[in-house]
Design a protein around this motif. Structure first.
Motif, mmCIF file in Angstrom:
data_model
loop_
_atom_site.group_PDB
_atom_site.id
_atom_site.type_symbol
_atom_site.label_atom_id
_atom_site.label_comp_id
_atom_site.label_asym_id
_atom_site.label_seq_id
_atom_site.Cartn_x
_atom_site.Cartn_y
_atom_site.Cartn_z
ATOM 1 N N THR A 124 0.805 -1.216 0.000
ATOM 2 C CA THR A 124 0.000 0.000 0.000
ATOM 3 C C THR A 124 0.838 1.266 0.000
ATOM 4 O OG1 THR A 124 -0.145 -0.041 2.427
ATOM 5 C CG2 THR A 124 -1.897 -1.155 1.178
ATOM 6 N N TYR A 125 2.116 1.139 0.415
ATOM 7 C CA TYR A 125 2.997 2.303 0.452
ATOM 8 C C TYR A 125 4.436 1.815 0.355
ATOM 9 C CZ TYR A 125 5.264 6.612 2.055
ATOM 10 O OH TYR A 125 6.050 7.744 2.138
ATOM 11 N N GLN A 126 5.261 2.560 -0.402
ATOM 12 C CA GLN A 126 6.649 2.131 -0.572
ATOM 13 C C GLN A 126 7.566 3.327 -0.765
ATOM 14 O OE1 GLN A 126 7.175 -0.762 -3.688
ATOM 15 N NE2 GLN A 126 9.193 -1.365 -2.973
ATOM 16 N N SER A 127 8.593 3.427 0.078
ATOM 17 C CA SER A 127 9.646 4.421 -0.069
ATOM 18 C C SER A 127 10.932 3.773 0.418
ATOM 19 C CB SER A 127 9.332 5.679 0.748
ATOM 20 O OG SER A 127 9.523 5.435 2.133
ATOM 21 N N ASN A 128 12.038 4.511 0.394
ATOM 22 C CA ASN A 128 13.276 3.918 0.884
ATOM 23 C C ASN A 128 13.379 3.995 2.409
ATOM 24 O OD1 ASN A 128 13.649 6.647 1.024
ATOM 25 N ND2 ASN A 128 15.622 6.664 -0.028
ATOM 26 N N HIS A 129 12.322 4.505 3.061
ATOM 27 C CA HIS A 129 12.282 4.558 4.520
ATOM 28 C C HIS A 129 11.256 3.588 5.110
ATOM 29 C CE1 HIS A 129 14.778 8.159 4.495
ATOM 30 N NE2 HIS A 129 13.982 8.660 3.575
ATOM 31 N N LEU A 130 10.209 3.294 4.354
ATOM 32 C CA LEU A 130 9.086 2.524 4.890
ATOM 33 C C LEU A 130 8.338 1.816 3.767
ATOM 34 C CD1 LEU A 130 7.007 1.912 7.252
ATOM 35 C CD2 LEU A 130 5.872 4.039 6.568
ATOM 36 N N VAL A 131 7.980 0.558 4.015
ATOM 37 C CA VAL A 131 7.096 -0.184 3.123
ATOM 38 C C VAL A 131 5.965 -0.753 3.971
ATOM 39 C CG1 VAL A 131 6.846 -2.031 1.429
ATOM 40 C CG2 VAL A 131 9.015 -0.789 1.595
ATOM 41 N N SER A 132 4.730 -0.540 3.529
ATOM 42 C CA SER A 132 3.553 -1.063 4.231
ATOM 43 C C SER A 132 2.877 -2.126 3.381
ATOM 44 C CB SER A 132 2.559 0.065 4.537
ATOM 45 O OG SER A 132 3.077 0.963 5.494
ATOM 46 N N PHE A 133 2.643 -3.279 3.988
ATOM 47 C CA PHE A 133 1.929 -4.381 3.346
ATOM 48 C C PHE A 133 0.590 -4.569 4.061
ATOM 49 C CE2 PHE A 133 6.444 -5.166 3.063
ATOM 50 C CZ PHE A 133 6.653 -5.597 1.761
ATOM 51 N N LEU A 134 -0.464 -4.734 3.305
ATOM 52 C CA LEU A 134 -1.772 -5.036 3.880
ATOM 53 C C LEU A 134 -2.132 -6.473 3.531
ATOM 54 C CD1 LEU A 134 -4.343 -4.149 5.370
ATOM 55 C CD2 LEU A 134 -5.246 -3.386 3.152
ATOM 56 N N LEU A 135 -2.353 -7.290 4.564
ATOM 57 C CA LEU A 135 -2.731 -8.688 4.377
ATOM 58 C C LEU A 135 -4.191 -8.850 4.781
ATOM 59 C CD1 LEU A 135 0.450 -8.675 4.940
ATOM 60 C CD2 LEU A 135 0.161 -11.097 5.408
ATOM 61 N N GLU A 136 -4.980 -9.404 3.879
ATOM 62 C CA GLU A 136 -6.405 -9.634 4.135
ATOM 63 C C GLU A 136 -6.659 -11.138 4.112
ATOM 64 O OE1 GLU A 136 -10.739 -7.807 2.772
ATOM 65 O OE2 GLU A 136 -8.900 -7.206 1.735
ATOM 66 N N SER A 137 -7.190 -11.652 5.214
ATOM 67 C CA SER A 137 -7.330 -13.106 5.364
ATOM 68 C C SER A 137 -8.746 -13.500 5.769
ATOM 69 C CB SER A 137 -6.360 -13.636 6.437
ATOM 70 O OG SER A 137 -5.026 -13.375 6.089
ATOM 71 N N ASP A 138 -9.184 -14.629 5.210
ATOM 72 C CA ASP A 138 -10.384 -15.319 5.666
ATOM 73 C C ASP A 138 -9.936 -16.668 6.201
ATOM 74 O OD1 ASP A 138 -12.859 -13.682 4.866
ATOM 75 O OD2 ASP A 138 -11.668 -13.668 3.026
ATOM 76 N N VAL A 139 -10.297 -16.956 7.450
ATOM 77 C CA VAL A 139 -9.842 -18.177 8.109
ATOM 78 C C VAL A 139 -11.032 -18.900 8.736
ATOM 79 C CG1 VAL A 139 -8.375 -19.147 9.924
ATOM 80 C CG2 VAL A 139 -7.577 -17.176 8.602
ATOM 81 N N TYR A 140 -11.103 -20.214 8.494
ATOM 82 C CA TYR A 140 -12.097 -21.052 9.169
ATOM 83 C C TYR A 140 -11.370 -22.247 9.769
ATOM 84 C CZ TYR A 140 -15.897 -24.313 10.050
ATOM 85 O OH TYR A 140 -16.752 -25.188 10.651
ATOM 86 N N SER A 141 -11.530 -22.432 11.068
ATOM 87 C CA SER A 141 -10.884 -23.558 11.739
ATOM 88 C C SER A 141 -11.877 -24.350 12.576
ATOM 89 C CB SER A 141 -9.733 -23.054 12.628
ATOM 90 O OG SER A 141 -10.194 -22.086 13.548
ATOM 91 N N MET A 149 -10.067 -10.830 8.552
ATOM 92 C CA MET A 149 -9.192 -9.858 9.212
ATOM 93 C C MET A 149 -8.296 -9.149 8.207
ATOM 94 S SD MET A 149 -6.661 -12.633 11.040
ATOM 95 C CE MET A 149 -8.041 -13.779 11.262
ATOM 96 N N LYS A 150 -7.945 -7.930 8.562
ATOM 97 C CA LYS A 150 -6.982 -7.145 7.796
ATOM 98 C C LYS A 150 -5.845 -6.776 8.735
ATOM 99 C CE LYS A 150 -10.267 -5.001 4.557
ATOM 100 N NZ LYS A 150 -10.782 -3.695 4.041
ATOM 101 N N GLU A 151 -4.600 -6.978 8.264
ATOM 102 C CA GLU A 151 -3.442 -6.718 9.105
ATOM 103 C C GLU A 151 -2.362 -5.997 8.301
ATOM 104 O OE1 GLU A 151 -2.877 -10.551 11.798
ATOM 105 O OE2 GLU A 151 -3.314 -11.044 9.705
ATOM 106 N N PHE A 152 -1.704 -5.061 8.953
ATOM 107 C CA PHE A 152 -0.589 -4.372 8.325
ATOM 108 C C PHE A 152 0.738 -4.937 8.821
ATOM 109 C CE2 PHE A 152 -3.418 -0.785 7.184
ATOM 110 C CZ PHE A 152 -2.954 -0.549 5.900
#
Length: 251
Positions: A124-141, A149-152
């Motif tokens: 979602t964002y990228q520079s030479n100081h910071l990169v942000s990844f957004l992970l979106e998951s569906d889980v059934y156990s 859930m959404k996690e950065f």
């Protein structure tokens, strides 16, 4: 002689400039996939795993730090034992499959149970100081329903190490008040309303998941963090203009 010294000096300067440029270069990432299915999910319980996530290319030194962090974040959703935090992704998946097979032996006609996980990720964002990844998951156990859930994951691309966005915030009391006011407005709360009357909270807290996008800062409260499962995920957004007084992105 003077010319030789001058040339040598120029070479040294250019060498240091090249090294500095290399160190500050933004690492490259590539998306990898992991897919595993056991049994026919349409005919009953199964194991059905589909994961897509980013790894840093191996030629960048920070990959040795970052890649295990990313894979642990993706595969740890299958773990329910503390000792599994040190296991490889293959070992974790094998345990999930073995648990499923044991379940099917005990309950051969069951149409629920098993394990399903779908995870997608974006940068979602990228520079030479910071990169942000957004992970979106569906889980059934197992149970009545799964979870969404959404996690950065925020990292320093030069070291591969995690960055906590909250640690980068200045004027924290003002920042917290800004987010609190936005959340109150989102939930239809008045400025003097008690949090416990509207949420699971006794007082305002920042969410565990915050990450940069090209437009600003996204703050995410996942299911059950402040509201019920039925209410789903709650998101708050700060534009870059709103964020600038509190966060120096090093541009």
């Amino acid at each position: 002689m003077k010319n030789k010294i001058g040339i040598l000096g120029l070479v040294i300067v250019l060498s240091f400039a090249f090294i500095s440029c290399e160190r500050s270069a933004i690492p490259e990432f590539e998306k990898t996939e992991f897919n595993k299915t056991v049994n026919d999910c349409d005919s009953g319980s199964c194991v059905d795993i589909h994961l897509a996530y980013f790894l840093m290319k191996e030629e960048f030194p920070a990959a040795k730090v970052f890649n295990p962090i990313m894979e642990n974040m993706v595969f740890s959703k299958m773990s329910y034992l503390d000792e599994e935090k040190t296991k490889s992704k293959e070992e974790i998946v094998e345990r999930v499959i073995n648990d499923y097979k044991a379940f099917k032996l005990e309950f051969p006609d069951a149409v629920t149970g098993g394990y399903m996980q779908t995870t997608e990720s974006t940068i979602t964002y990228q520079s030479n100081h910071l990169v942000s990844f957004l992970l979106e998951s569906d889980v059934y156990s197992g149970g009545a329903h799964g979870s969404h859930m959404k996690e950065f994951l925020n990292i320093n691309p030069q070291t591969g190490k995690k960055i906590v966005i909250e640690d980068m915030i200045t004027r924290k009391s003002e920042f917290n008040k800004l987010v609190e006011n936005k959340l109150r407005a989102k939930l239809g709360m008045g400025s003097q309303d008690n949090w416990a009357d509207f949420t699971f909270l006794d007082q305002f807290i920042l969410p565990a998941n915050m990450g940069l996008t090209t437009e600003g800062l996204l703050l995410i409260y996942n299911e059950y963090e402040i509201l019920s499962f039925a209410d789903g995920i709650t998101e708050i957004f700060l534009t870059m203009e709103e964020l600038n007084p509190f966060l120096d992105l090093g541009k």
